[in-house]
Design a protein around this motif. Structure first.
Motif, short mmCIF file in Angstrom:
data_model
loop_
_atom_site.label_atom_id
_atom_site.label_comp_id
_atom_site.label_asym_id
_atom_site.label_seq_id
_atom_site.Cartn_x
_atom_site.Cartn_y
_atom_site.Cartn_z
N MET A 126 -8.18 -1.85 -9.14
CA MET A 126 -6.86 -1.29 -8.45
C MET A 126 -6.13 -0.47 -9.26
SD MET A 126 -4.11 -4.11 -6.86
CE MET A 126 -3.48 -4.70 -8.27
N ARG A 127 -5.61 0.59 -8.43
CA ARG A 127 -4.68 1.46 -9.22
C ARG A 127 -3.29 1.37 -8.21
NH1 ARG A 127 -9.18 5.30 -10.31
NH2 ARG A 127 -8.97 5.83 -8.20
N LEU A 128 -2.13 1.58 -9.24
CA LEU A 128 -0.81 1.41 -8.49
C LEU A 128 0.09 2.75 -8.78
CD1 LEU A 128 0.00 -2.09 -9.81
CD2 LEU A 128 -0.95 -1.51 -7.54
N ASP A 129 0.74 3.14 -7.92
CA ASP A 129 1.50 4.23 -8.08
C ASP A 129 2.90 3.74 -9.01
OD1 ASP A 129 3.58 3.06 -6.37
OD2 ASP A 129 3.39 4.25 -4.74
N ASP A 130 3.75 4.69 -9.31
CA ASP A 130 5.05 4.30 -10.24
C ASP A 130 5.91 3.12 -9.53
OD1 ASP A 130 5.90 6.03 -8.08
OD2 ASP A 130 7.20 7.14 -9.65
N ARG A 131 5.59 2.94 -8.43
CA ARG A 131 6.58 1.99 -7.65
C ARG A 131 5.60 0.46 -7.47
NH1 ARG A 131 10.59 4.52 -3.18
NH2 ARG A 131 11.95 5.45 -4.72
N GLY A 132 4.47 0.45 -8.00
CA GLY A 132 3.83 -0.68 -7.84
C GLY A 132 3.04 -0.88 -6.70
N VAL A 156 0.82 -0.92 -0.05
CA VAL A 156 -0.02 0.07 0.12
C VAL A 156 1.13 1.35 0.11
CG1 VAL A 156 -1.83 1.20 1.35
CG2 VAL A 156 -1.63 -1.42 1.11
N ALA A 157 0.53 2.25 -0.76
CA ALA A 157 1.25 3.27 -1.00
C ALA A 157 1.35 4.20 0.08
CB ALA A 157 0.94 3.96 -2.18
N PRO A 158 2.40 4.98 0.57
CA PRO A 158 2.42 5.81 1.69
C PRO A 158 1.15 6.75 1.51
CG PRO A 158 4.71 5.50 0.76
CD PRO A 158 3.55 4.78 -0.14
#
Length: 127
Positions: A102-108, A48-50
Motif C-alpha cells: 500500500m502507498r499513501l499520499d501526504d494526507r494518509g 482512498v485518494a481522489p
C-alpha cells in the motif's frame, strides 16, 4: 472463585493489549482488505485518494477471491523487502495467506493497494 476473577481480568487485559498493538497502517490495510472481501468500498471510501479510479467490476473480482478465503485473521506490517514509501503486510485469512502493499499520499490516503496470494500468482491493484 477469587482465583478465577483475577485470571479472567488478566486474560481480558492481554486480549485488549493484543488488539491495541495493531498500528495505524495495519488498521487501514485491514479495513481496506475487509471492505474488498465484503465487496463494498463504502466504509473506506474516504481512505482512498481522489483521482484513484477503482471500478465496481474490479472490486467484485477482488472480492470473489478474498471472500472465499474465510475470516480475516490478521494484518501484520513487515519491513523486509518493502520499497521506500510503501507499506507491506502479511495478511492471514482462515484458508490462505496473502502479501499486500500500500502507498499513501501526504494526507494518509491510499494511492495504491495490491494483494497477492502468498504462494500463488493471483494479484490485483487499483489505479
Amino acid at each position: 472463585m477469587t482465583f478465577r476473577m483475577p485470571f479472567a481480568l488478566c486474560a481480558c487485559a492481554l486480549l485488549l493489549s493484543a488488539c491495541s498493538s495493531e498500528n495505524r497502517y495495519e488498521r487501514q490495510a485491514g479495513a481496506i482488505t475487509q471492505a474488498v472481501a465484503n465487496n463494498d468500498l463504502a466504509p473506506v471510501a474516504n481512505d482512498v485518494a481522489p483521482g484513484v479510479k477503482i471500478t465496481r467490476v474490479q472490486v467484485a473480482e477482488w472480492s470473489d477471491e478474498l471472500s472465499q478465503q474465510g475470516k480475516l485473521l490478521s494484518v501484520k506490517q513487515v519491513q523486509d523487502g518493502c520499497p521506500a514509501g510503501t507499506y507491506c503486510f502479511d495478511v492471514k485469512f482462515e484458508k490462505h495467506a496473502y502479501h499486500e502493499t500500500m502507498r499513501l499520499d501526504d494526507r494518509g490516503r491510499v494511492t495504491f493497494w495490491h494483494f497477492q496470494a502468498a504462494s500463488a500468482g493471483a494479484a490485483a491493484s487499483p489505479g
